[in-house]
Design a protein around this motif. Structure first.
Motif, PDB file in Angstrom:
ATOM      1  N   THR A  23      13.041   6.976 -78.470  1.00  0.00           N
ATOM      2  CA  THR A  23      13.104   8.163 -79.619  1.00  0.00           C
ATOM      3  C   THR A  23      14.072   8.273 -80.514  1.00  0.00           C
ATOM      4  OG1 THR A  23      15.046   9.547 -78.456  1.00  0.00           O
ATOM      5  CG2 THR A  23      13.525  10.768 -77.991  1.00  0.00           C
ATOM      6  N   ASP A  24      13.875   8.508 -82.348  1.00  0.00           N
ATOM      7  CA  ASP A  24      14.400   7.533 -83.168  1.00  0.00           C
ATOM      8  C   ASP A  24      15.335   7.917 -82.985  1.00  0.00           C
ATOM      9  OD1 ASP A  24      11.766   6.976 -84.505  1.00  0.00           O
ATOM     10  OD2 ASP A  24      11.821   8.494 -85.549  1.00  0.00           O
ATOM     11  N   GLU A  25      16.106   8.842 -82.238  1.00  0.00           N
ATOM     12  CA  GLU A  25      17.541  10.078 -81.867  1.00  0.00           C
ATOM     13  C   GLU A  25      18.651   8.876 -81.466  1.00  0.00           C
ATOM     14  OE1 GLU A  25      15.527  13.214 -82.982  1.00  0.00           O
ATOM     15  OE2 GLU A  25      14.919  11.871 -81.608  1.00  0.00           O
ATOM     16  N   SER A  26      17.823   8.258 -80.245  1.00  0.00           N
ATOM     17  CA  SER A  26      18.454   6.631 -79.245  1.00  0.00           C
ATOM     18  C   SER A  26      18.580   5.931 -80.441  1.00  0.00           C
ATOM     19  CB  SER A  26      17.990   6.824 -78.001  1.00  0.00           C
ATOM     20  OG  SER A  26      18.027   5.807 -77.197  1.00  0.00           O
ATOM     21  N   LYS A  27      17.677   5.780 -81.421  1.00  0.00           N
ATOM     22  CA  LYS A  27      18.076   4.596 -81.688  1.00  0.00           C
ATOM     23  C   LYS A  27      18.465   3.841 -83.254  1.00  0.00           C
ATOM     24  CE  LYS A  27      13.003   3.204 -79.991  1.00  0.00           C
ATOM     25  NZ  LYS A  27      11.924   2.403 -80.591  1.00  0.00           N
ATOM     26  N   LYS A  28      19.370   5.555 -83.231  1.00  0.00           N
ATOM     27  CA  LYS A  28      19.744   5.522 -84.261  1.00  0.00           C
ATOM     28  C   LYS A  28      21.344   5.629 -84.003  1.00  0.00           C
ATOM     29  CE  LYS A  28      20.492  10.468 -85.254  1.00  0.00           C
ATOM     30  NZ  LYS A  28      20.111  11.651 -86.318  1.00  0.00           N
ATOM     31  N   VAL A  29      22.256   5.956 -83.006  1.00  0.00           N
ATOM     32  CA  VAL A  29      22.869   6.013 -82.787  1.00  0.00           C
ATOM     33  C   VAL A  29      23.836   4.494 -81.955  1.00  0.00           C
ATOM     34  CG1 VAL A  29      23.513   8.278 -82.425  1.00  0.00           C
ATOM     35  CG2 VAL A  29      22.927   7.318 -80.651  1.00  0.00           C
ATOM     36  N   GLY A  30      25.155   4.901 -82.488  1.00  0.00           N
ATOM     37  CA  GLY A  30      26.090   3.643 -81.713  1.00  0.00           C
ATOM     38  C   GLY A  30      26.316   2.377 -82.624  1.00  0.00           C
ATOM     39  N   TRP A  31      26.754   1.317 -82.313  1.00  0.00           N
ATOM     40  CA  TRP A  31      27.598  -0.039 -82.531  1.00  0.00           C
ATOM     41  C   TRP A  31      26.382  -0.751 -82.410  1.00  0.00           C
ATOM     42  CZ3 TRP A  31      33.137   0.256 -80.142  1.00  0.00           C
ATOM     43  CH2 TRP A  31      33.508   0.687 -81.553  1.00  0.00           C
ATOM     44  N   ASP A  32      26.105  -1.790 -83.717  1.00  0.00           N
ATOM     45  CA  ASP A  32      24.971  -2.790 -83.436  1.00  0.00           C
ATOM     46  C   ASP A  32      26.074  -3.530 -82.564  1.00  0.00           C
ATOM     47  OD1 ASP A  32      23.228  -4.608 -84.422  1.00  0.00           O
ATOM     48  OD2 ASP A  32      22.883  -3.896 -86.239  1.00  0.00           O
ATOM     49  N   SER A  33      25.238  -3.820 -81.782  1.00  0.00           N
ATOM     50  CA  SER A  33      25.186  -5.650 -81.318  1.00  0.00           C
ATOM     51  C   SER A  33      25.274  -6.789 -81.884  1.00  0.00           C
ATOM     52  CB  SER A  33      24.528  -5.043 -79.825  1.00  0.00           C
ATOM     53  OG  SER A  33      23.278  -5.669 -79.594  1.00  0.00           O
ATOM     54  N   GLY A  34      24.494  -6.836 -83.244  1.00  0.00           N
ATOM     55  CA  GLY A  34      24.090  -7.734 -83.951  1.00  0.00           C
ATOM     56  C   GLY A  34      22.907  -8.517 -84.295  1.00  0.00           C
ATOM     57  N   ASP A  35      21.710  -7.411 -83.824  1.00  0.00           N
ATOM     58  CA  ASP A  35      20.557  -8.230 -83.798  1.00  0.00           C
ATOM     59  C   ASP A  35      19.986  -6.625 -84.238  1.00  0.00           C
ATOM     60  OD1 ASP A  35      20.403  -6.458 -81.250  1.00  0.00           O
ATOM     61  OD2 ASP A  35      19.599  -7.747 -79.999  1.00  0.00           O
ATOM     62  N   GLY A  36      20.387  -5.563 -84.315  1.00  0.00           N
ATOM     63  CA  GLY A  36      19.837  -4.549 -84.885  1.00  0.00           C
ATOM     64  C   GLY A  36      19.371  -3.548 -83.424  1.00  0.00           C
ATOM     65  N   GLU A  37      19.960  -3.795 -82.355  1.00  0.00           N
ATOM     66  CA  GLU A  37      20.051  -3.034 -81.238  1.00  0.00           C
ATOM     67  C   GLU A  37      21.480  -2.542 -80.680  1.00  0.00           C
ATOM     68  OE1 GLU A  37      17.580  -1.913 -77.028  1.00  0.00           O
ATOM     69  OE2 GLU A  37      18.073  -4.106 -77.665  1.00  0.00           O
ATOM     70  N   SER A  38      21.596  -1.415 -80.900  1.00  0.00           N
ATOM     71  CA  SER A  38      23.098  -0.758 -80.657  1.00  0.00           C
ATOM     72  C   SER A  38      23.416  -1.468 -79.301  1.00  0.00           C
ATOM     73  CB  SER A  38      23.439   0.926 -80.366  1.00  0.00           C
ATOM     74  OG  SER A  38      22.322   1.499 -79.513  1.00  0.00           O
ATOM     75  N   VAL A  39      25.354  -1.299 -79.070  1.00  0.00           N
ATOM     76  CA  VAL A  39      25.418  -1.872 -77.394  1.00  0.00           C
ATOM     77  C   VAL A  39      25.061  -0.356 -76.002  1.00  0.00           C
ATOM     78  CG1 VAL A  39      27.632  -1.798 -76.112  1.00  0.00           C
ATOM     79  CG2 VAL A  39      26.978  -3.299 -78.809  1.00  0.00           C
ATOM     80  N   GLY A  40      25.024   0.629 -76.621  1.00  0.00           N
ATOM     81  CA  GLY A  40      24.463   1.726 -76.333  1.00  0.00           C
ATOM     82  C   GLY A  40      22.959   1.509 -75.070  1.00  0.00           C
ATOM     83  N   HIS A  41      22.680   1.310 -76.981  1.00  0.00           N
ATOM     84  CA  HIS A  41      20.970   1.115 -76.466  1.00  0.00           C
ATOM     85  C   HIS A  41      20.774   0.015 -75.386  1.00  0.00           C
ATOM     86  CE1 HIS A  41      16.229   1.140 -76.948  1.00  0.00           C
ATOM     87  NE2 HIS A  41      16.605   2.801 -77.436  1.00  0.00           N
ATOM     88  N   LYS A  42      21.017  -0.802 -75.113  1.00  0.00           N
ATOM     89  CA  LYS A  42      20.817  -1.941 -74.594  1.00  0.00           C
ATOM     90  C   LYS A  42      21.720  -1.703 -72.948  1.00  0.00           C
ATOM     91  CE  LYS A  42      21.144  -6.044 -77.611  1.00  0.00           C
ATOM     92  NZ  LYS A  42      21.382  -7.024 -77.996  1.00  0.00           N
ATOM     93  N   SER A  43      22.459  -0.671 -73.360  1.00  0.00           N
ATOM     94  CA  SER A  43      23.570  -0.019 -71.909  1.00  0.00           C
ATOM     95  C   SER A  43      22.391   0.866 -71.060  1.00  0.00           C
ATOM     96  CB  SER A  43      23.877   0.505 -72.175  1.00  0.00           C
ATOM     97  OG  SER A  43      25.215   0.614 -71.173  1.00  0.00           O
ATOM     98  N   GLY A  44      21.764   1.203 -71.850  1.00  0.00           N
ATOM     99  CA  GLY A  44      20.950   2.020 -71.296  1.00  0.00           C
ATOM    100  C   GLY A  44      19.596   1.837 -70.977  1.00  0.00           C
ATOM    101  N   GLU A  45      18.966   0.380 -71.286  1.00  0.00           N
ATOM    102  CA  GLU A  45      17.793  -0.696 -70.338  1.00  0.00           C
ATOM    103  C   GLU A  45      18.319  -0.645 -69.375  1.00  0.00           C
ATOM    104  OE1 GLU A  45      16.454  -2.546 -73.651  1.00  0.00           O
ATOM    105  OE2 GLU A  45      15.435  -0.768 -75.182  1.00  0.00           O
ATOM    106  N   LYS A  46      19.874  -1.835 -69.687  1.00  0.00           N
ATOM    107  CA  LYS A  46      20.218  -1.599 -68.236  1.00  0.00           C
ATOM    108  C   LYS A  46      19.846  -0.640 -67.540  1.00  0.00           C
ATOM    109  CE  LYS A  46      23.146  -5.199 -69.987  1.00  0.00           C
ATOM    110  NZ  LYS A  46      23.734  -5.922 -69.968  1.00  0.00           N
ATOM    111  N   ILE A  47      20.481   0.514 -67.548  1.00  0.00           N
ATOM    112  CA  ILE A  47      20.651   1.879 -66.360  1.00  0.00           C
ATOM    113  C   ILE A  47      19.635   2.305 -65.999  1.00  0.00           C
ATOM    114  CG2 ILE A  47      21.529   3.714 -66.311  1.00  0.00           C
ATOM    115  CD1 ILE A  47      23.738   3.538 -68.925  1.00  0.00           C
ATOM    116  N   VAL A  48      18.619   1.919 -66.945  1.00  0.00           N
ATOM    117  CA  VAL A  48      17.009   2.141 -66.275  1.00  0.00           C
ATOM    118  C   VAL A  48      17.247   1.592 -64.680  1.00  0.00           C
ATOM    119  CG1 VAL A  48      14.193   2.358 -67.272  1.00  0.00           C
ATOM    120  CG2 VAL A  48      16.178   3.749 -67.844  1.00  0.00           C
ATOM    121  N   SER A  49      16.980  -0.117 -65.223  1.00  0.00           N
ATOM    122  CA  SER A  49      16.724  -1.231 -63.935  1.00  0.00           C
ATOM    123  C   SER A  49      17.690  -0.746 -62.854  1.00  0.00           C
ATOM    124  CB  SER A  49      17.065  -2.661 -64.762  1.00  0.00           C
ATOM    125  OG  SER A  49      17.643  -2.765 -64.418  1.00  0.00           O
ATOM    126  N   LEU A  50      19.040  -0.354 -63.532  1.00  0.00           N
ATOM    127  CA  LEU A  50      19.800  -0.139 -61.901  1.00  0.00           C
ATOM    128  C   LEU A  50      19.401   1.085 -61.332  1.00  0.00           C
ATOM    129  CD1 LEU A  50      23.263  -1.140 -63.808  1.00  0.00           C
ATOM    130  CD2 LEU A  50      22.781  -2.169 -62.416  1.00  0.00           C
TER     131      LEU A  50
END
Length: 115
Positions: A34-61
């Motif tokens: 969702t757009d809501e998910s992508k618009k929040v959080g600190w940018d990790s340096g590549d345009g994707e937030s730290v939290g969004h990247k974490s969410g992807e890891k959480i899915v795999s976990l």
């Protein structure tokens, strides 16, 4: 040097992770698109937030069986538990349903509306 967690620490982290991450893998995957998910959080340096990247890891976990979890998985689970606890303690007043606060928590696998 990477921290090494013993079996007791892993068990404690596993239990807390399962309590605090209250979204299923499929609902978290859907949310992360969702757009809501992508618009929040600190940018990790590549345009994707730290939290969004974490969410992807959480899915795999969430798709892994407990026996498949590695040391790095437990370390990320520990990070997730810490984030959810800290962020939950900073709840703003008023309706939080459509707030960045709530969206950030959901990126980390915690749906505040599920009590």
């Amino acid at each position: 040097m990477d921290k090494h967690l013993n079996t007791d620490e892993q068990q404690e982290i596993y239990i807390e992770f399962k309590e605090l991450v209250n979204m299923t893998a499929s609902s978290l995957e859907k949310w992360l698109k969702t757009d809501e998910s992508k618009k929040v959080g600190w940018d990790s340096g590549d345009g994707e937030s730290v939290g969004h990247k974490s969410g992807e890891k959480i899915v795999s976990l969430l798709y892994k069986n407990k026996g498949e979890l590695q040391q790095a998985d437990y370390l990320h689970m520990q990070k997730v538990v810490g984030y959810i606890k800290r962020h939950s303690a900073q709840k703003p007043s008023g309706d939080v349903a459509n707030s960045n606060w709530n969206y950030s928590l959901k990126n980390w696998g915690h749906d505040y509306s599920k009590k």
